[in-house]
Scaffold this motif. Structure first.
Motif, short mmCIF file in Angstrom:
data_model
loop_
_atom_site.label_atom_id
_atom_site.label_comp_id
_atom_site.label_asym_id
_atom_site.label_seq_id
_atom_site.Cartn_x
_atom_site.Cartn_y
_atom_site.Cartn_z
N THR A 1 33.13 41.00 31.81
CA THR A 1 34.49 41.25 32.30
C THR A 1 34.59 40.75 33.74
O THR A 1 33.58 40.58 34.43
CB THR A 1 34.82 42.75 32.26
N GLU A 2 35.81 40.56 34.17
CA GLU A 2 36.02 40.06 35.53
C GLU A 2 35.51 41.07 36.55
O GLU A 2 34.90 40.68 37.56
CB GLU A 2 37.50 39.77 35.76
N GLN A 3 35.71 42.35 36.30
CA GLN A 3 35.24 43.38 37.23
C GLN A 3 33.73 43.37 37.35
O GLN A 3 33.18 43.47 38.45
CB GLN A 3 35.71 44.76 36.78
N LEU A 4 33.04 43.24 36.23
CA LEU A 4 31.58 43.22 36.24
C LEU A 4 31.07 42.00 37.01
O LEU A 4 30.18 42.13 37.85
CB LEU A 4 31.04 43.18 34.80
N ILE A 5 31.62 40.84 36.74
CA ILE A 5 31.17 39.61 37.41
C ILE A 5 31.47 39.69 38.91
O ILE A 5 30.65 39.31 39.74
CB ILE A 5 31.83 38.38 36.77
N ARG A 6 32.64 40.19 39.24
CA ARG A 6 33.02 40.34 40.65
C ARG A 6 32.05 41.28 41.36
O ARG A 6 31.60 41.02 42.48
CB ARG A 6 34.46 40.86 40.74
N MET A 7 31.70 42.38 40.70
CA MET A 7 30.77 43.34 41.28
C MET A 7 29.38 42.72 41.47
O MET A 7 28.75 42.90 42.51
CB MET A 7 30.67 44.57 40.36
N LEU A 8 28.91 41.95 40.48
CA LEU A 8 27.59 41.32 40.60
C LEU A 8 27.56 40.29 41.72
O LEU A 8 26.59 40.20 42.46
CB LEU A 8 27.18 40.70 39.27
N PHE A 9 28.63 39.49 41.83
CA PHE A 9 28.67 38.50 42.91
C PHE A 9 28.64 39.18 44.27
O PHE A 9 27.94 38.74 45.18
CB PHE A 9 29.91 37.60 42.78
N SER A 10 29.41 40.26 44.43
CA SER A 10 29.42 40.94 45.74
C SER A 10 28.07 41.62 45.99
O SER A 10 27.61 41.68 47.13
CB SER A 10 30.56 41.95 45.81
N GLN A 11 27.42 42.12 44.93
CA GLN A 11 26.12 42.76 45.08
C GLN A 11 25.07 41.77 45.58
O GLN A 11 24.18 42.15 46.35
CB GLN A 11 25.69 43.36 43.75
N TYR A 12 25.18 40.53 45.16
CA TYR A 12 24.20 39.52 45.55
C TYR A 12 24.75 38.59 46.62
O TYR A 12 24.30 37.45 46.76
CB TYR A 12 23.71 38.75 44.32
N GLN A 13 25.71 39.04 47.40
CA GLN A 13 26.23 38.39 48.60
C GLN A 13 26.91 37.06 48.33
O GLN A 13 26.93 36.18 49.17
CB GLN A 13 25.11 38.20 49.63
N GLY A 14 27.49 36.90 47.15
CA GLY A 14 28.24 35.70 46.84
C GLY A 14 29.72 36.01 46.84
O GLY A 14 30.15 37.16 46.89
N GLU A 15 30.52 34.96 46.82
CA GLU A 15 31.97 35.13 46.77
C GLU A 15 32.46 34.72 45.39
O GLU A 15 32.21 33.60 44.94
CB GLU A 15 32.64 34.26 47.84
N PHE A 16 33.16 35.62 44.74
CA PHE A 16 33.72 35.37 43.42
C PHE A 16 34.94 34.48 43.58
O PHE A 16 35.78 34.69 44.44
CB PHE A 16 34.12 36.71 42.78
N LYS A 17 35.04 33.45 42.71
CA LYS A 17 36.16 32.51 42.80
C LYS A 17 37.10 32.62 41.62
O LYS A 17 38.29 32.84 41.80
CB LYS A 17 35.60 31.09 42.90
N SER A 18 36.58 32.46 40.39
CA SER A 18 37.47 32.51 39.22
C SER A 18 36.70 32.97 37.98
O SER A 18 35.49 32.86 37.89
CB SER A 18 38.08 31.13 38.97
N PHE A 19 37.48 33.47 37.02
CA PHE A 19 36.96 33.96 35.75
C PHE A 19 38.00 33.63 34.70
O PHE A 19 39.17 34.00 34.84
CB PHE A 19 36.74 35.48 35.82
N ARG A 20 37.60 32.92 33.65
CA ARG A 20 38.55 32.65 32.57
C ARG A 20 37.82 32.54 31.25
O ARG A 20 36.67 32.12 31.18
CB ARG A 20 39.39 31.41 32.85
#
Length: 132
Positions: free
Chosen positions: A60-79
């Motif tokens: 899900t977008e929330q899960l991916i966004r959370m993982l990116f922020s957890q590992y110090q990355g910036e989430f860009k897009s999800f489709r």
């Protein structure tokens, strides 16, 4: 030419010993094979009894966004596409990339494609993932 009784007895004793040896050899080979197969069966039954299935999470977008922020990355897009879920992110440190992939696979999410490009030379990657 006729065989003497003593020679016939020696011949039959030797023939009996040879046949006995061959039968015992065959018996021990079959017994070893049986025990090997039995141990394989027991091992498989043990593994099946102790198997723990992994729960698969849907990406899900929330899960991916959370993982990116957890590992110090910036989430860009999800489709969502026919091939799976396309995810893009930027500024993910190179040393955190394996941890991100591991976190995804621990949740039962399969990484089909991965493209990581560092155009800056600073170890910050632009990430493209295709997930299923």
């Amino acid at each position: 030419m006729r065989l003497k009784r003593r020679d016939a007895i020696i011949f039959f004793v030797l023939l009996s010993a040879l046949l006995g040896f061959l039968l015992l050899d065959r018996y021990y080979k079959l017994r070893d094979s049986y025990y090997r197969d039995y141990l394989k069966h027991k091992e498989i039954m043990f593994l099946l009894a102790n198997y723990q299935g992994k729960k698969r999470e849907a990406p899900t977008e929330q899960l991916i966004r959370m993982l990116f922020s957890q590992y110090q990355g910036e989430f860009k897009s999800f489709r969502q596409t026919d091939a799976g879920y396309e995810v893009q992110g930027t500024n993910l440190p190179g040393e955190k990339l394996p941890y991100l992939i591991y976190a995804l696979e621990e949740r039962g999410i399969s990484v089909q494609k991965l493209r990581a490009v560092d155009n800056t030379g600073q170890g910050l990657f632009e990430i493209y993932l295709l997930l299923k």
